[in-house]
Design a protein around this motif. Structure first.
Motif, PDB file in Angstrom:
ATOM      1  N   PHE A  66       0.824  -1.203   0.000  1.00  0.00           N
ATOM      2  CA  PHE A  66       0.000   0.000   0.000  1.00  0.00           C
ATOM      3  C   PHE A  66       0.862   1.258   0.000  1.00  0.00           C
ATOM      4  O   PHE A  66       2.061   1.215   0.282  1.00  0.00           O
ATOM      5  CB  PHE A  66      -0.939   0.005   1.212  1.00  0.00           C
ATOM      6  N   VAL A  67       0.219   2.378  -0.323  1.00  0.00           N
ATOM      7  CA  VAL A  67       0.873   3.688  -0.316  1.00  0.00           C
ATOM      8  C   VAL A  67      -0.029   4.647   0.447  1.00  0.00           C
ATOM      9  O   VAL A  67      -1.239   4.699   0.209  1.00  0.00           O
ATOM     10  CB  VAL A  67       1.095   4.220  -1.743  1.00  0.00           C
ATOM     11  N   THR A  68       0.563   5.393   1.377  1.00  0.00           N
ATOM     12  CA  THR A  68      -0.218   6.364   2.146  1.00  0.00           C
ATOM     13  C   THR A  68       0.479   7.724   2.139  1.00  0.00           C
ATOM     14  O   THR A  68       1.681   7.821   1.906  1.00  0.00           O
ATOM     15  CB  THR A  68      -0.402   5.938   3.610  1.00  0.00           C
ATOM     16  N   SER A  69      -0.303   8.760   2.409  1.00  0.00           N
ATOM     17  CA  SER A  69       0.260  10.072   2.647  1.00  0.00           C
ATOM     18  C   SER A  69       0.750  10.131   4.088  1.00  0.00           C
ATOM     19  O   SER A  69       0.496   9.210   4.884  1.00  0.00           O
ATOM     20  CB  SER A  69      -0.792  11.154   2.402  1.00  0.00           C
ATOM     21  N   PHE A  70       1.431  11.219   4.455  1.00  0.00           N
ATOM     22  CA  PHE A  70       1.942  11.324   5.815  1.00  0.00           C
ATOM     23  C   PHE A  70       0.829  11.394   6.852  1.00  0.00           C
ATOM     24  O   PHE A  70       1.013  10.977   7.991  1.00  0.00           O
ATOM     25  CB  PHE A  70       2.846  12.562   5.935  1.00  0.00           C
ATOM     26  N   ASP A  71      -0.323  11.950   6.471  1.00  0.00           N
ATOM     27  CA  ASP A  71      -1.419  12.060   7.433  1.00  0.00           C
ATOM     28  C   ASP A  71      -2.260  10.790   7.510  1.00  0.00           C
ATOM     29  O   ASP A  71      -3.275  10.756   8.211  1.00  0.00           O
ATOM     30  CB  ASP A  71      -2.309  13.267   7.114  1.00  0.00           C
ATOM     31  N   THR A 144       6.285  -3.133   7.250  1.00  0.00           N
ATOM     32  CA  THR A 144       7.494  -2.489   6.747  1.00  0.00           C
ATOM     33  C   THR A 144       7.105  -1.175   6.082  1.00  0.00           C
ATOM     34  O   THR A 144       6.211  -1.156   5.240  1.00  0.00           O
ATOM     35  CB  THR A 144       8.221  -3.375   5.713  1.00  0.00           C
ATOM     36  N   LEU A 145       7.756  -0.091   6.472  1.00  0.00           N
ATOM     37  CA  LEU A 145       7.472   1.226   5.915  1.00  0.00           C
ATOM     38  C   LEU A 145       8.733   1.835   5.320  1.00  0.00           C
ATOM     39  O   LEU A 145       9.824   1.704   5.882  1.00  0.00           O
ATOM     40  CB  LEU A 145       6.918   2.168   6.987  1.00  0.00           C
ATOM     41  N   ARG A 146       8.575   2.502   4.181  1.00  0.00           N
ATOM     42  CA  ARG A 146       9.681   3.207   3.534  1.00  0.00           C
ATOM     43  C   ARG A 146       9.207   4.573   3.048  1.00  0.00           C
ATOM     44  O   ARG A 146       8.042   4.734   2.675  1.00  0.00           O
ATOM     45  CB  ARG A 146      10.220   2.420   2.332  1.00  0.00           C
ATOM     46  N   LEU A 147      10.115   5.531   3.032  1.00  0.00           N
ATOM     47  CA  LEU A 147       9.818   6.863   2.495  1.00  0.00           C
ATOM     48  C   LEU A 147      10.114   6.903   1.002  1.00  0.00           C
ATOM     49  O   LEU A 147      11.059   6.283   0.528  1.00  0.00           O
ATOM     50  CB  LEU A 147      10.659   7.929   3.188  1.00  0.00           C
ATOM     51  N   ARG A 148       9.285   7.646   0.275  1.00  0.00           N
ATOM     52  CA  ARG A 148       9.516   7.818  -1.161  1.00  0.00           C
ATOM     53  C   ARG A 148       8.952   9.163  -1.599  1.00  0.00           C
ATOM     54  O   ARG A 148       7.940   9.620  -1.082  1.00  0.00           O
ATOM     55  CB  ARG A 148       8.852   6.685  -1.945  1.00  0.00           C
ATOM     56  N   THR A 149       9.628   9.804  -2.561  1.00  0.00           N
ATOM     57  CA  THR A 149       9.131  11.045  -3.139  1.00  0.00           C
ATOM     58  C   THR A 149       8.364  10.721  -4.413  1.00  0.00           C
ATOM     59  O   THR A 149       8.902  10.085  -5.317  1.00  0.00           O
ATOM     60  CB  THR A 149      10.283  12.014  -3.458  1.00  0.00           C
ATOM     61  N   GLN A 150       7.119  11.147  -4.480  1.00  0.00           N
ATOM     62  CA  GLN A 150       6.265  10.852  -5.628  1.00  0.00           C
ATOM     63  C   GLN A 150       5.987  12.117  -6.424  1.00  0.00           C
ATOM     64  O   GLN A 150       5.622  13.146  -5.862  1.00  0.00           O
ATOM     65  CB  GLN A 150       4.943  10.236  -5.156  1.00  0.00           C
ATOM     66  N   LEU A 152       3.887  14.468  -8.843  1.00  0.00           N
ATOM     67  CA  LEU A 152       2.472  14.704  -9.101  1.00  0.00           C
ATOM     68  C   LEU A 152       2.275  15.205 -10.531  1.00  0.00           C
ATOM     69  O   LEU A 152       3.207  15.733 -11.151  1.00  0.00           O
ATOM     70  CB  LEU A 152       1.921  15.723  -8.110  1.00  0.00           C
ATOM     71  N   PRO A 153       1.062  15.051 -11.085  1.00  0.00           N
ATOM     72  CA  PRO A 153       0.793  15.500 -12.457  1.00  0.00           C
ATOM     73  C   PRO A 153       1.046  16.988 -12.676  1.00  0.00           C
ATOM     74  O   PRO A 153       1.362  17.415 -13.793  1.00  0.00           O
ATOM     75  CB  PRO A 153      -0.699  15.169 -12.637  1.00  0.00           C
ATOM     76  N   ASN A 154       0.922  17.803 -11.627  1.00  0.00           N
ATOM     77  CA  ASN A 154       1.131  19.247 -11.774  1.00  0.00           C
ATOM     78  C   ASN A 154       2.598  19.644 -11.702  1.00  0.00           C
ATOM     79  O   ASN A 154       2.920  20.837 -11.688  1.00  0.00           O
ATOM     80  CB  ASN A 154       0.332  19.996 -10.712  1.00  0.00           C
ATOM     81  N   GLY A 155       3.480  18.653 -11.652  1.00  0.00           N
ATOM     82  CA  GLY A 155       4.914  18.939 -11.624  1.00  0.00           C
ATOM     83  C   GLY A 155       5.498  19.022 -10.230  1.00  0.00           C
ATOM     84  O   GLY A 155       6.719  19.029 -10.075  1.00  0.00           O
ATOM     85  N   LYS A 156       4.655  19.112  -9.224  1.00  0.00           N
ATOM     86  CA  LYS A 156       5.132  19.160  -7.852  1.00  0.00           C
ATOM     87  C   LYS A 156       5.407  17.742  -7.354  1.00  0.00           C
ATOM     88  O   LYS A 156       5.147  16.766  -8.050  1.00  0.00           O
ATOM     89  CB  LYS A 156       4.096  19.851  -6.963  1.00  0.00           C
ATOM     90  N   SER A 157       5.926  17.646  -6.142  1.00  0.00           N
ATOM     91  CA  SER A 157       6.222  16.329  -5.565  1.00  0.00           C
ATOM     92  C   SER A 157       5.762  16.286  -4.119  1.00  0.00           C
ATOM     93  O   SER A 157       5.584  17.330  -3.479  1.00  0.00           O
ATOM     94  CB  SER A 157       7.725  16.020  -5.651  1.00  0.00           C
ATOM     95  N   MET A 158       5.557  15.088  -3.611  1.00  0.00           N
ATOM     96  CA  MET A 158       5.165  14.905  -2.214  1.00  0.00           C
ATOM     97  C   MET A 158       5.799  13.631  -1.685  1.00  0.00           C
ATOM     98  O   MET A 158       6.075  12.693  -2.431  1.00  0.00           O
ATOM     99  CB  MET A 158       3.644  14.822  -2.090  1.00  0.00           C
ATOM    100  N   GLN A 159       6.060  13.623  -0.391  1.00  0.00           N
ATOM    101  CA  GLN A 159       6.609  12.436   0.239  1.00  0.00           C
ATOM    102  C   GLN A 159       5.475  11.501   0.643  1.00  0.00           C
ATOM    103  O   GLN A 159       4.473  11.933   1.219  1.00  0.00           O
ATOM    104  CB  GLN A 159       7.452  12.797   1.462  1.00  0.00           C
ATOM    105  N   VAL A 160       5.634  10.231   0.333  1.00  0.00           N
ATOM    106  CA  VAL A 160       4.627   9.231   0.667  1.00  0.00           C
ATOM    107  C   VAL A 160       5.305   8.069   1.388  1.00  0.00           C
ATOM    108  O   VAL A 160       6.536   7.954   1.402  1.00  0.00           O
ATOM    109  CB  VAL A 160       3.899   8.712  -0.592  1.00  0.00           C
ATOM    110  N   CYS A 161       4.492   7.214   1.987  1.00  0.00           N
ATOM    111  CA  CYS A 161       4.992   6.028   2.665  1.00  0.00           C
ATOM    112  C   CYS A 161       4.585   4.789   1.872  1.00  0.00           C
ATOM    113  O   CYS A 161       3.389   4.566   1.663  1.00  0.00           O
ATOM    114  CB  CYS A 161       4.422   5.925   4.075  1.00  0.00           C
ATOM    115  N   ASP A 162       5.555   4.030   1.442  1.00  0.00           N
ATOM    116  CA  ASP A 162       5.290   2.721   0.842  1.00  0.00           C
ATOM    117  C   ASP A 162       5.296   1.700   1.971  1.00  0.00           C
ATOM    118  O   ASP A 162       6.222   1.658   2.782  1.00  0.00           O
ATOM    119  CB  ASP A 162       6.367   2.351  -0.180  1.00  0.00           C
TER     120      ASP A 162
END
Length: 221
Positions: A66-71, A144-150, A152-162
């Motif tokens: 799964f993939v989640t946002s920080f919140d 098991t959790l890992r950090l990843r930068t994803q 976005l379609p608008n060119g920005k990026s966000m950190q997510v948890c895999d």
């Protein structure tokens, strides 16, 4: 007159050579363009094949991925994730949890602690956790959790948890059963010599740590 003919012949020969060289250059440029285009097409096909292979692994894995946002918002998950936790699908999960993985944790503070550990280590966190399933029963999962930068379609990026979850409740139940069998009589169910010896050792160790006199009285007894 012969000099003029010779000059014209030389000029014509030069023009022919120039045309020939230009033809070679043109053919070379066309060939390079063709091979560059072919290479890009092949690279695109390889990328698409890699994506398809990864998507197949994600969808068909026995482990819940799964993939989640920080919140804690669930962004994506494979079928095994829902199945392990007893949900039918994404809609059923959203209906029960509001789309948040935070509500799955028996210890609501634990997820915040794991995220803090991830941010401080920027690596991987692995922990056995107790979670609620869809029917409100409890189960132990290896998380098991890992950090990843994803991107976005608008060119920005966000950190997510895999994340990956694996149900370890059966293993824990077997370990508990083995521990019980090793310390109890199979016929009467009473504690056996192994249990008695272990408990005496624990008590003596505790008393030796706190009081040598009491430890001596236990030994004499």
């Amino acid at each position: 007159m012969s000099g003029l003919v010779h000059l014209n012949y030389t000029d014509n020969l030069f023009d022919l050579n120039l045309v020939f060289l230009m033809s070679i250059v043109s053919v070379g440029l066309v060939s390079k363009t063709y091979y560059d285009k072919k290479s890009r097409i092949q690279a695109t096909k390889r990328t698409e094949a890699d994506r398809a292979r990864l998507k197949g692994m994600f969808q068909n894995s026995d482990e819940g991925m799964f993939v989640t946002s920080f919140d804690g918002r669930l962004l994506n998950a494979n079928p095994a994730f829902y199945s392990i936790l007893g949900f039918r699908d994404r809609s059923h999960f959203n209906e029960k949890t509001g789309g948040l993985v935070n509500s799955l944790y028996v210890d609501q503070r634990l997820r915040d602690s794991l995220i803090a550990m991830l941010l401080s280590s920027s690596g991987e966190v692995k922990r056995q956790i107790e979670v609620y399933k869809s029917d409100s029963s409890r189960s132990f999962m290896l998380l098991t959790l890992r950090l990843r930068t994803q991107q976005l379609p608008n060119g920005k990026s966000m950190q997510v948890c895999d994340g990956v979850i694996y149900d370890v409740s059966p293993q824990r139940a077997n370990e508990s059963k083995i521990k019980h069998v090793s310390s109890h009589d199979p016929l009467t169910g009473a504690h056996n010599r192994v249990f008695f010896t272990r408990r005496v050792s624990e008590v003596l160790s505790d008393y030796v740590h706190h009081s040598s006199d009491q430890a001596q009285s236990w030994i004499c007894f």
